[in-house]
Design an enzyme around this catalytic site. Sequence first.
Site, PDB file in Angstrom:
ATOM      1  N   ARG A 198       0.847  -1.195   0.000  1.00  0.00           N
ATOM      2  CA  ARG A 198       0.000   0.000   0.000  1.00  0.00           C
ATOM      3  C   ARG A 198       0.882   1.245   0.000  1.00  0.00           C
ATOM      4  O   ARG A 198       1.596   1.514   0.963  1.00  0.00           O
ATOM      5  CB  ARG A 198      -0.954   0.037   1.204  1.00  0.00           C
ATOM      6  CG  ARG A 198      -1.757   1.341   1.237  1.00  0.00           C
ATOM      7  CD  ARG A 198      -3.003   1.298   2.094  1.00  0.00           C
ATOM      8  NE  ARG A 198      -2.751   1.232   3.514  1.00  0.00           N
ATOM      9  CZ  ARG A 198      -3.699   1.390   4.456  1.00  0.00           C
ATOM     10  NH1 ARG A 198      -4.960   1.621   4.096  1.00  0.00           N
ATOM     11  NH2 ARG A 198      -3.403   1.294   5.742  1.00  0.00           N
ATOM     12  N   ASP A 496      -4.805   1.881  13.254  1.00  0.00           N
ATOM     13  CA  ASP A 496      -3.855   2.681  12.488  1.00  0.00           C
ATOM     14  C   ASP A 496      -4.351   4.119  12.398  1.00  0.00           C
ATOM     15  O   ASP A 496      -5.243   4.525  13.151  1.00  0.00           O
ATOM     16  CB  ASP A 496      -3.576   2.056  11.107  1.00  0.00           C
ATOM     17  CG  ASP A 496      -4.779   2.094  10.175  1.00  0.00           C
ATOM     18  OD1 ASP A 496      -5.794   2.767  10.492  1.00  0.00           O
ATOM     19  OD2 ASP A 496      -4.704   1.465   9.103  1.00  0.00           O
TER      20      ASP A 496
END
Length: 628
Positions: A198, A496
């Site tokens: 990512r 996160d």
Amino acid sequence: MTNDVTIRPHLQESYSDVYTPEALAALSALAPFNRRIKEVMDTRMKRRALRQQTKTRITFLDPDSVIPGTTIRVQDARDGKFEGAVIPADLQRQWIQGTGPAAKPNAPTENSIRNVAYALLSGADGWMFDGEDALGQTATMSLDNQRNLKLAIHKDPLFLNVAQQVATEMNKWAESFLGRSTITDWEKQLDFTTKIFRARGLHLDDRHIRDADGVAMAASIVDLTLYVVNNYQALQNAGSSIVLYLPKIQTAEEAAVWNALLSALENHLGLAEGTIKVYLLVEQLEATHQLMEIRAVLGKHFVGFNTGRWDYINSVSDALAWDKSFVNPNIEAITMTYGYMRNYEDRVRRAVNTPDINGNFALWQGGMEPNIPVGSEAGVSASMQKAVAGAEREQREGASGKWVAHWKMVHVVRPVWEKVDQANQLGRQFPRLTYTQQDADGLMQLEPAPTDIRGARNLLSVALQYGNAFGQGMQAAALKPADFFGNDDILYLMEDMATGEIRLSILWEWLHKGAVLTEADSALGLEAGSVFSAELYQKLLDEEYEKLLKASSKDVFDASKTTTLPISREIATVYVFSEIKAPWFIDLLNINLNNTDLAEAKKRIQLYMDTLINDGKRITENLDFKTT
């Protein structure tokens, strides 16, 4: 330094294995895209400001218009009149994808790279190695992340030695928790999991590179280039696809910029168009209004959508910051079956199951399972049942797989798909997307749910802890509200950046829109129907902050209580009290990376807010990186 990019002093030498001549040449070739990315991000901010000024909701595109930056007509995209991707063999079955960074903060390579070993030995069908929301950015962590991935993908002896040790540890845990080992041949197991990366979103800048004009380089260019250039040959030689996740895209125009970047890199490397495959995280309200358009512009690169939760909630809150009638309830109530979330998920599954001109469908990867099976027997049992139930629901709804945030969850959740034993759900029949006012309203649909002091405390406590963890170099952290420290029946969740974004966003919403509490709180002398006020927020902030100061180092590092924790509090205070809502919590954290001085932090926070309010612009560069 090359003719087109400038790298912070000494990094090119100390990370010569990452900043290879081939990588630097590709960076130079892609550097001209930096200006275009800055333009679309400026357009994004102006669009956001205009919506707030005119009190306008996001709408669908005009079907007769052309998608900006392309020659594709909107209606043609919706009708599937474009050439998409054929799903490659190693993405046909992705029942479970794990997520997490490939590096640890302030750790030597042999320790840091253990993250990659856990991932590739986990038994997950794919692992999204994160360069974005879960990867700390202190010091040179983004480069450590790239180094570790290169060592693992190339099967460097250092990595193989670590992997052998980790396999033994993982089996020991599995035997105690699952009653069996999960790894029989560790070397063979390393080849099972599809490697996915990512990259950081278009809205973020790299901390170590500036272009020829001295402008901070878009992190997307850097992440894409370093990962692909350093690993594409090794991946192809192993028979693996080159796969990325693209985050935070709001419009098809932004997706078109990504597509141009991907094609330019493929051309530079002599790869056929569409060699690089991408999933796209649907994390933005505006993107749900343009799903088919996004598929169309990404064309042969696009393989699927992923339905996240926290980021998407944040985007809805942000897009409707001007609307006094839109107030989210407690975050715990906003599950994937809640109002606008349910409608969002439905649009995604209908979009992927609309065929392209060749009859190709796309994948739908379900959302995140943040639980970690560590805690009391009762707590773990209840949480694992909840995790399995969530996976079963997504499988029934049409997802081909889902995410987990910790390797220990792979073999807890994967059996849901193993029992069905269906590689994917490509082409499952759902109605075609429609674009009515009712559809638009559904994407912003609220439903009755609690809004109470317990919810406010949870929002505040986790937001403060997350900001603190971020400053310590951990953008992925196991967190829970302070009131549950020491209570093993309440499990820590892997969180996160998205968790910080949404918590401060909802608190801003509650304060500036006067959220009405649905429950009484006797400890504070509040009746149901009381309004969430500035005085109430300040009282809760003081109380929750005091709990963190008194917490053990297990939950809040003692060293952070006089360094990064006060800065986290200052950011939360400025963010929540500001009349002008900041677009991203991460901006305020990023400009304070590697800074532990509260006085300096206050200056930087004020600079950011002044720039936002006076100029309508964000500060996204590394303030500690000067080229002159």
